[in-house]
Motif scaffolding. Sequence first.
Motif, PDB file in Angstrom:
ATOM      1  N   ILE A 299       0.851  -1.188   0.000  1.00  0.00           N
ATOM      2  CA  ILE A 299       0.000   0.000   0.000  1.00  0.00           C
ATOM      3  C   ILE A 299       0.884   1.233   0.000  1.00  0.00           C
ATOM      4  N   THR A 301       0.959   5.203   0.599  1.00  0.00           N
ATOM      5  CA  THR A 301       0.085   6.119   1.323  1.00  0.00           C
ATOM      6  C   THR A 301       0.807   7.381   1.777  1.00  0.00           C
ATOM      7  N   SER A 303      -0.658   8.910   4.214  1.00  0.00           N
ATOM      8  CA  SER A 303      -1.187   8.941   5.583  1.00  0.00           C
ATOM      9  C   SER A 303      -0.760   7.671   6.312  1.00  0.00           C
ATOM     10  N   GLU A 306      -2.259   6.970   9.903  1.00  0.00           N
ATOM     11  CA  GLU A 306      -3.677   6.618   9.853  1.00  0.00           C
ATOM     12  C   GLU A 306      -3.861   5.199   9.314  1.00  0.00           C
ATOM     13  N   CYS A 307      -3.104   4.854   8.267  1.00  0.00           N
ATOM     14  CA  CYS A 307      -3.199   3.502   7.699  1.00  0.00           C
ATOM     15  C   CYS A 307      -2.700   2.450   8.679  1.00  0.00           C
ATOM     16  N   LEU A 310      -5.351   1.835  11.174  1.00  0.00           N
ATOM     17  CA  LEU A 310      -6.440   1.055  10.602  1.00  0.00           C
ATOM     18  C   LEU A 310      -6.057  -0.422  10.540  1.00  0.00           C
ATOM     19  N   LEU A 339       3.483  -1.309   4.037  1.00  0.00           N
ATOM     20  CA  LEU A 339       3.020   0.082   4.016  1.00  0.00           C
ATOM     21  C   LEU A 339       4.193   0.965   3.606  1.00  0.00           C
ATOM     22  N   THR A 347      -3.839   7.226  -0.949  1.00  0.00           N
ATOM     23  CA  THR A 347      -3.596   5.854  -0.510  1.00  0.00           C
ATOM     24  C   THR A 347      -4.169   4.898  -1.541  1.00  0.00           C
ATOM     25  N   HIS A 502     -10.077  -1.519  -2.812  1.00  0.00           N
ATOM     26  CA  HIS A 502     -10.091  -2.072  -1.455  1.00  0.00           C
ATOM     27  C   HIS A 502      -9.503  -3.467  -1.397  1.00  0.00           C
ATOM     28  N   ILE A 572      -9.542   5.715   3.449  1.00  0.00           N
ATOM     29  CA  ILE A 572      -8.388   6.596   3.663  1.00  0.00           C
ATOM     30  C   ILE A 572      -7.790   6.880   2.296  1.00  0.00           C
TER      31      ILE A 572
END
Length: 613
Positions: A299, A301, A303, A306-307, A310, A339, A347, A502, A572
């Motif tokens: 992923i 991102t 953020s 935040e990720c 999550l 990540l 993201t 997703h 996100i």
Amino acid sequence: MKTSIATVCLSGTLEEKMQACATAGFDGIEVFEADLVVSPSSPAEIKALADRLGLTLDLYQPFRDFEGVEEAQFQDNLRRLEAKFQLMQELGMDLVLVPSNAGTATVNDDAVVADQLRRAAELAQRYDVRIAYEALAWGRFVNTYWHSWELVEAADHPNLGVCLDSFHILSRDDDPARITDIPADKIFFVQLADAPDLGMDLLPWSRHHRVFPGEGSFDMVGFMAKLTEAGYDGPLSLEIFNDVFRETDPVLTAADGLRSLRWIQQGARGRVTEAAAARVELATMPKIDPVETIDHVEISTDSPDECGALLGALGFRFAGQHRRKAAQLFVADGVKVVLSPTQSGGTSIASVAVQVADSAKAFARAQALGAPLVSRPVTADEVRLPGVFSPGGTQLFFVDEQAASWPTEFGSDPDKLAQHSATMRLDHLNVPEAWDHFGASVLFTLAMLRMEPLEAQNVASPRGLVHSQVLESPQGGIRWNFNRVPRTYTDRAGQPVRYPGHIALAVDDLEQRAREATSAGLTVLPIPSNYYADLKARFGLDDATVTRWQELGILYDRNADGEFLHLYSETIGGLFFELVQRVGAYNDYGPGNAAVRLAAQQQHEQLTRAFGS
């Protein structure tokens, strides 16, 4: 086999189209008459350009409304045809396409038509030109390939043969089995085109909705197999009338087209026996077993905190940071997520790594499909994962046994990571694709990983219709959903927004997982009360169950095979997660719930923007 493509398939000028075809790697082209008519280049200059680019000029087309007319009209048609033969001599071309008359035919007499075709062939012989006669699916009197062959056979001239076009044959549900009864040397040319099943009239279907082989609903591999069994070993050419292709980058479109020709030849090799002499002419690709396991997902991102939170709420644990980069590894049972922080860009799923027996062979297969190399420099003590870009930009990496030690770079022991309870599994990926490369991305993934397509579906979103195509591996180990995003995907203010993708995670007890995740800080996408009232009415569910699910944001579906429970996290950037529970042999994705999710996401987005949270 030699590969060719009609210039009508691409956007741009004739000269730009020729450059694109050469760049993609085609052997030759069909010159579409309208492209030549508007070109500032003379026929001699076009011939010289083709020579410089290494392209052969394989077919001049089309010469319409020729046969099946009264004698006076036919004489004028011969005059027109002779003028084209003279033009073709300037181009250095020797094959012209004559489609069956769909506009001016008045004589429904096979003897007359065969005689007119023979006389045309006699004229062609004087110019060392051959005629490929093609049955248009909407031809007035001749609209099947077998009828066209009967006329060619009756005309009995060496300069006359047939052109077989997959669209004109398969769009009429005509059986291609009799292709093997046509002598191979009388099949002068083959044009390939697929199409989605749209249930519309033939002419608009053909003129606007053809796609490359493998991107539609026709059995293109079966068609190619029949050609091979017939002994055809001439050019394989693409003739695609498609509004999207006429607007997109011709280099990319040409590359996608060539990929489809390689795919169809590989598929046909598996359908015909080695006794078929023309089989040796079919292009090959390095063979790999169908891929059944996703090793990890990366992923990207802007953020990362935040990720990371999550992922933690969903049950992932932090397994370490890369010793040289800012990338972090998160693990939940057998699911591994990397990540990778970025400065901007939102993201999204940046890459998918799959497990293969031989990464070098998988990489070679990807290159045969025209996929560009991903360059990710590594140090001498790091694992190099060979990877490529898919047409949509998602990176695909290959992990074999020798590369399985890559988690050590994050301070994790691969052997310990392999020891897990499997209470959380990767169920499926859902990736958005822009309208101009959706078909190419689906075909590449299908061909690369040897997956199988399920029936496509359309989902209504508040911002337009989303076309969804699911691919599954033969044993169901990988499920990959591609969504074609509406051309203009904007918010209510008219600003472009990212259509979210997703990652879906399968669990054994969704209600329990939902409670644990929300207690850990997961924000579940709120679902409207109207949905639950409808759910109760449709399935006859009891009040207590519906109330529990509504409190947890759980959606539900049921069919004859089993049940499906699922919920969505908040989004996100351009990514959210889905938790799913499959009961029994349920193998769908809650198709009726996708529209509910899209509407709920828009509502949630508007509320969070309005309240600044």
